[in-house]
Design a protein around this motif. Structure first.
Motif, short mmCIF file in Angstrom:
data_model
loop_
_atom_site.label_atom_id
_atom_site.label_comp_id
_atom_site.label_asym_id
_atom_site.label_seq_id
_atom_site.Cartn_x
_atom_site.Cartn_y
_atom_site.Cartn_z
N VAL A 1 0.85 -1.20 0.00
CA VAL A 1 0.00 0.00 0.00
C VAL A 1 0.88 1.25 0.00
O VAL A 1 0.61 2.21 -0.72
CB VAL A 1 -0.94 0.00 1.23
CG1 VAL A 1 -1.66 1.33 1.37
CG2 VAL A 1 -1.95 -1.14 1.12
N ARG A 2 1.96 1.22 0.80
CA ARG A 2 2.81 2.41 0.90
C ARG A 2 3.60 2.68 -0.37
O ARG A 2 3.80 3.83 -0.74
CB ARG A 2 3.79 2.25 2.08
CG ARG A 2 3.14 2.40 3.44
CD ARG A 2 4.18 2.55 4.54
NE ARG A 2 5.01 1.37 4.70
CZ ARG A 2 4.76 0.36 5.53
NH1 ARG A 2 3.70 0.40 6.31
NH2 ARG A 2 5.57 -0.67 5.60
N VAL A 3 4.09 1.64 -1.04
CA VAL A 3 5.04 1.90 -2.13
C VAL A 3 4.49 1.75 -3.54
O VAL A 3 5.10 2.27 -4.48
CB VAL A 3 6.33 1.03 -2.03
CG1 VAL A 3 7.00 1.20 -0.67
CG2 VAL A 3 6.05 -0.44 -2.33
N SER A 4 3.37 1.05 -3.73
CA SER A 4 3.05 0.67 -5.10
C SER A 4 1.90 1.48 -5.72
O SER A 4 1.02 1.98 -5.03
CB SER A 4 2.71 -0.82 -5.17
OG SER A 4 1.46 -1.08 -4.59
N ASP A 5 1.94 1.57 -7.03
CA ASP A 5 0.83 2.14 -7.81
C ASP A 5 -0.16 1.06 -8.21
O ASP A 5 -1.36 1.29 -8.27
CB ASP A 5 1.38 2.80 -9.08
CG ASP A 5 2.38 3.89 -8.77
OD1 ASP A 5 1.99 4.87 -8.12
OD2 ASP A 5 3.57 3.74 -9.14
N TYR A 6 0.38 -0.12 -8.50
CA TYR A 6 -0.45 -1.26 -8.90
C TYR A 6 -0.10 -2.45 -8.03
O TYR A 6 1.05 -2.61 -7.63
CB TYR A 6 -0.21 -1.63 -10.38
CG TYR A 6 -0.66 -0.55 -11.32
CD1 TYR A 6 -1.98 -0.49 -11.77
CD2 TYR A 6 0.23 0.43 -11.74
CE1 TYR A 6 -2.40 0.51 -12.62
CE2 TYR A 6 -0.19 1.45 -12.59
CZ TYR A 6 -1.50 1.48 -13.03
OH TYR A 6 -1.92 2.48 -13.86
N THR A 7 -1.09 -3.28 -7.78
CA THR A 7 -0.85 -4.49 -6.99
C THR A 7 -1.41 -5.71 -7.72
O THR A 7 -2.53 -5.67 -8.24
CB THR A 7 -1.54 -4.38 -5.60
OG1 THR A 7 -0.96 -3.29 -4.88
CG2 THR A 7 -1.34 -5.66 -4.79
N ALA A 8 -0.60 -6.76 -7.75
CA ALA A 8 -1.04 -8.06 -8.26
C ALA A 8 -1.06 -9.01 -7.07
O ALA A 8 -0.07 -9.14 -6.37
CB ALA A 8 -0.09 -8.57 -9.33
N PHE A 9 -2.19 -9.64 -6.87
CA PHE A 9 -2.34 -10.57 -5.74
C PHE A 9 -2.32 -11.99 -6.26
O PHE A 9 -3.15 -12.36 -7.10
CB PHE A 9 -3.65 -10.27 -5.00
CG PHE A 9 -3.76 -10.98 -3.69
CD1 PHE A 9 -3.31 -10.39 -2.52
CD2 PHE A 9 -4.31 -12.26 -3.62
CE1 PHE A 9 -3.39 -11.06 -1.30
CE2 PHE A 9 -4.40 -12.93 -2.41
CZ PHE A 9 -3.94 -12.34 -1.25
N LEU A 10 -1.36 -12.78 -5.77
CA LEU A 10 -1.26 -14.18 -6.20
C LEU A 10 -1.73 -15.11 -5.10
O LEU A 10 -1.58 -14.81 -3.91
CB LEU A 10 0.19 -14.54 -6.56
CG LEU A 10 0.69 -14.01 -7.90
CD1 LEU A 10 1.30 -12.65 -7.76
CD2 LEU A 10 1.70 -14.98 -8.49
N HIS A 11 -2.28 -16.24 -5.52
CA HIS A 11 -2.70 -17.27 -4.58
C HIS A 11 -2.58 -18.61 -5.27
O HIS A 11 -3.10 -18.79 -6.37
CB HIS A 11 -4.15 -17.00 -4.13
CG HIS A 11 -4.63 -17.96 -3.09
ND1 HIS A 11 -4.04 -18.06 -1.86
CD2 HIS A 11 -5.61 -18.89 -3.12
CE1 HIS A 11 -4.66 -18.99 -1.15
NE2 HIS A 11 -5.61 -19.51 -1.90
N LEU A 12 -1.84 -19.54 -4.66
CA LEU A 12 -1.66 -20.89 -5.22
C LEU A 12 -1.26 -20.86 -6.70
O LEU A 12 -1.80 -21.63 -7.50
CB LEU A 12 -2.95 -21.71 -5.04
CG LEU A 12 -3.39 -21.96 -3.60
CD1 LEU A 12 -4.75 -22.67 -3.57
CD2 LEU A 12 -2.34 -22.80 -2.84
#
Ligand code: ADP
Ligand code: ADP
Length: 237
Positions: free
Chosen positions: A210-221
């Motif tokens: 949250v602090r550093v990124s413009d975009y987030t990709a969330f991975l699971h399994l």
């Protein structure tokens, strides 16, 4: 266009598929965070972008492709030395070479055959400045790198990675071995680096994403289950 494109990629370690059907487009000069629980495939995905996985026996892209600036990095004519110059990397455990501060930063230029001392010196000064180390270290460039604090060593590794002005800077848990103050400094630095570079950072720490990124990709399994602007992803009712 996106600077990094991962298209419908499966990645396997031997018979074990670690990533399934990954699609990811990374914007130029933005910070993209890869997050998710331990073992979900964050580091594997990061290492697909500079082919660091090639070192692991049996590791391969089983399907799909990875493009950097439009070029498929698994094409037969891709020069790995050139690719690693274009896509720099910083690891969790900062590990400067047992050399002087100057030689650590100059390393990439020497690998690429740069002989002109003035060109090297300019690159070293620029990289140390961009890594927020120049003022601290300019009077002891010939000192041994391993005498620096943990936080300084990590920033030195960042300087080493950006000395050749890569298009993309990959960071694998760059703060997880650091104390909170050193972590804060690196997080501030990441914001500044995004003025000049495209940054992809693996973190297990959502607050850091949250602090550093413009975009987030969330991975699971091994699957990319959510991707979007960080603000929107975390700022829901
Ligand atoms: P993360 O970075 O999210 O913790 P990794 O990318 O390190 O996840 O690992 C993803 C999966 O691939 C895990 O099941 C892990 O055990 C496996 N894996 C990672 N590296 C290797 C390797 N060198 N050989 C075999 N399996 C591996
Ligand atoms: P990280 O969290 O930084 O990915 P790990 O503890 O997952 O570190 O892995 C450390 C090293 O072991 C990495 O080089 C990774 O590729 C390798 N590794 C991870 N899981 C496996 C596995 N199941 N089999 C073989 N090697 C693995």
């Amino acid at each position: 266009p996106s600077i990094v494109e991962v298209k419908d990629m499966d990645f396997a370690y031997g018979s074990k598929t670690a990533l399934h059907g990954i699609n990811l487009e990374v914007e130029r000069k933005r910070v993209t965070a890869l997050i998710g629980p331990s073992g979900c495939g964050k580091s594997t995905l990061l290492r697909c972008i500079n082919r660091m996985n090639d070192r692991v026996t049996g590791a391969r892209i089983a399907k799909g492709e990875v493009r950097v600036k439009g070029k498929n990095i698994h094409d037969a004519d891709v020069d790995l030395t050139q690719l690693r110059k274009q896509v720099g990397m910083v690891f969790q455990k900062s590990n400067p070479f047992p050399k002087t501060i100057y030689e650590n930063v100059a390393y990439g230029l020497r690998v690429h055959g740069e002989k002109d001392g003035e060109v090297i010196h300019e690159a070293v000064e620029r990289a140390l400045t961009q890594a927020a180390l120049w003022d601290e270290l300019k009077d002891r460039l010939q000192a041994h790198a391993l005498g620096l604090s943990g936080g300084q060593q990590q920033r030195l590794c960042i300087a080493r990675a950006i000395a050749t002005q890569p298009d993309v800077l990959l960071m694998d848990e760059p703060c997880s071995a650091l104390d909170p103050i050193a972590t804060l400094k690196i997080e501030e630095l990441i914001h500044q680096l995004a003025r000049d570079y495209t940054v992809i950072i693996v973190t297990h720490n959502m607050q850091q994403a949250v602090r550093v990124s413009d975009y987030t990709a969330f991975l699971h399994l091994g699957k990319l289950i959510e991707f979007g602007e960080t603000e929107r992803m975390f700022d829901r009712p």
